[in-house]
Design an enzyme around this catalytic site. Structure first.
Site, short mmCIF file in Angstrom:
data_model
loop_
_atom_site.label_atom_id
_atom_site.label_comp_id
_atom_site.label_asym_id
_atom_site.label_seq_id
_atom_site.Cartn_x
_atom_site.Cartn_y
_atom_site.Cartn_z
N LYS A 1 128.87 95.24 81.17
CA LYS A 1 128.68 96.51 81.86
C LYS A 1 127.22 96.92 81.67
CE LYS A 1 128.44 100.55 81.82
NZ LYS A 1 127.37 101.46 82.39
N GLU B 1 124.60 98.83 68.16
CA GLU B 1 123.16 98.91 67.90
C GLU B 1 122.68 100.16 68.61
OE1 GLU B 1 119.59 99.32 68.44
OE2 GLU B 1 119.55 97.52 69.69
N CYS C 1 114.51 101.33 71.00
CA CYS C 1 115.24 101.92 69.87
C CYS C 1 114.50 101.69 68.55
CB CYS C 1 116.65 101.35 69.79
SG CYS C 1 116.70 99.55 69.84
N GLU D 1 115.27 111.02 68.32
CA GLU D 1 114.76 109.91 69.11
C GLU D 1 114.29 110.41 70.48
OE1 GLU D 1 116.07 105.34 69.80
OE2 GLU D 1 117.56 106.83 70.37
#
Length: 499
Positions: free
Chosen positions: A192, A268, A303, A402
């Site tokens: 996906k 992750e 990330c 973040e």
């Protein structure tokens, strides 16, 4: 006679490229069951490049049934490892063969510079598939140290049907980080991709079948997270979800496992990685260039981005001046220009998020040293300047959350203990770095940092041979290396009585 190097006109290629836009299930392209589509936007222009099938629960049901049937029939799951290896090596070769098409697709879909797509993403994806192909017939099972009248076999078997949910920042590469080990170990995979960048995933499915992958072993269901992603994660016949994305959605994946069949969830997630520069850094120019690349590469949409610079107070100004100089040389440009080093933010929503964090930094009392503006507005695209803040403190949002954009938050420290304390004082633990000429300091700091990867005198310098993943709320499990193969296998003990 010397042959002149071929120069690709990427703008001309972009005007003629054709995309695969339907779901790929059971070896064939097909529209979504509802007939609905969603628009793919070119981040550099803000214009549509394709209408893609918007899959939902019915499409996921068909894809899972196809994957389960392929797994049970055993054409792939019970194929000899050496035979799987040949197919995957062919898959890798075909990715390389179509490297220009895939690189252009990646750039048009998510805005990264064509030079990065061509030189980093596509070769990295092909290398990942090839690496696991080469590994699969060289990994052995175990025999336990049993008494003489018994034999204990410890074997690994494919987990079954794997749902892989991948993000938009490295669409092809992140997909292959899942596909490589999952396919090599004999599983069926349903991919996906992010609705913001589905196009390379849809193309490589066709390439995989051309390489010899049996129908149903690799399916792709494009769509939104709250429809296709949720349906996949809640499905009772999916054995494992391998997810890369935000920590917020990672938590939701764990909830979905509890609400369904307790499927394995490998995550992750996000990061707020500290890049620590000690006063005794050996080469401050090199450290500054690495710090700039660590936060500005891929528009900061990583990330593991080095989004926090923790620099000793005695060298702060020298480091920041050099980082700012590098950043100014990385002004955002047309992603189709091979000279461009900084492309477009993936979409307007993400650009607004980045600009919101920049505004938060200003209002919170940080000192904006460089950048901070949207640029190239006339293009219609979503571009943000490389941005550097200093005077940042750990109570500010730009120091703790973040951003996922080209925004560096610089903090200063007086001693090693303060640096480590600040580095660990966030909910994330994906990556970190320390720069020092003292090997004892390097070891002490590396041991103290709560992060899955610690770089010493470099940043983002690893490769496929080492695991990648995080501590704390950056996730669990590891991508890359032989360790990632464990995620996609079940451990079985067979005890044989020889008496």
């Amino acid at each position: 006679m010397k042959r002149e190097a071929k120069t690709t006109n990427w703008r001309d290629r972009a005007s003629t490229i054709q995309f695969r836009t339907e779901a790929f299930i059971d070896g064939k392209y097909r529209p979504s069951a509802s007939g609905e589509t969603f628009v793919c936007i070119n981040p550099a222009t803000g214009k549509s490049v394709a209408q893609v099938a918007a899959c939902g629960q019915r499409d996921v049901e068909v894809a899972v049934a196809s994957a389960r049937r392929a797994f049970e029939e055993g054409h792939w799951s019970r194929m000899a490892p050496a035979s799987r290896k040949k197919v995957l090596l062919r898959f890798s070769e075909l990715i390389r063969k179509h490297r220009e098409e895939l690189a252009l697709t990646e750039t048009l879909d998510m805005g990264k510079p064509i030079s990065d797509s061509l030189q980093i993403d596509v070769p990295g994806a092909a290398r990942c598939i090839a690496w696991y192909a080469e590994a699969v017939d060289k990994v052995y099972d175990e025999i336990a140290p049993t008494p003489h009248d018994a034999l204990g076999l410890i074997t690994r078997e494919p987990v079954g049907v794997v749902g892989a949910i991948v993000p938009w920042n490295f669409p092809l590469l992140m997909a292959c980080w899942k596909l490589g080990p999952a396919l090599a170990t004999g599983n069926s995979v349903i991919l996906k991709p992010s609705e913001k960048s589905p196009l390379t995933a849809l193309r490589i499915a066709e390439i995989a079948v051309e390489a010899g992958l049996p129908e149903g072993v690799f399916n792709v269901v494009p769509g939104f997270g709250h429809t296709a992603g949720e349906a996949l994660a809640l499905h009772m016949d999916v054995d494992c979800i391998a997810f890369t994305g935000s920590t917020r959605i990672g938590r939701r994946m764990l909830e979905y496992a509890g609400r369904s069949n307790m499927k394995r969830i490998w995550l992750e997630c996000g990061g707020k990685s500290p890049n620590i520069v000690m006063a005794d850094v050996a080469d401050i120019d090199r450290a500054a260039k690495a710090a700039a690349a660590g936060i500005f590469f891929n528009q900061g949409e990583m990330c593991s981005a080095a989004s926090r610079l923790l620099v000793h107070e005695s060298i702060r100004d020298q480091m920041l001046d050099k980082i700012i100089e590098v950043g100014k040389a990385m002004a955002p440009g047309d992603p189709l220009d091979p000279a461009t080093k900084l492309g477009a933010i993936v979409d307007q929503a993400q650009m607004n998020t980045v600009l919101g964090y920049i505004d938060s930094g200003r209002k919170g009392g940080a000192n904006l040293r460089s950048g901070g503006q949207r640029v190239r507005e006339e293009s219609g695209g979503f571009f943000v300047e490389p941005t550097v803040f200093d005077g940042v403190t750990m109570d500010m949002r730009i120091a703790r959350e973040e951003v996922f954009g080209p925004v560096l938050a610089a903090l200063t420290f007086k001693n090693m203990g303060d640096a480590v304390k600040m580095a660990n004082d966030v909910m994330y633990g994906l990556a970190a770095a320390v720069w020092t000429r003292d090997i004892t300091t390097a070891h002490r700091v590396a041991k103290a940092l709560r992060a899955g990867t610690v770089y010493v005198n470099c940043y983002d310098g690893d490769d496929i041979t080492v695991p990648f993943g995080g501590f704390k709320q950056s996730g669990n499990g590891r991508d890359k290396s032989l360790h990632s193969m464990h995620k996609y296998t079940e451990l079985k003990t067979t005890w044989i009585d020889l008496s």
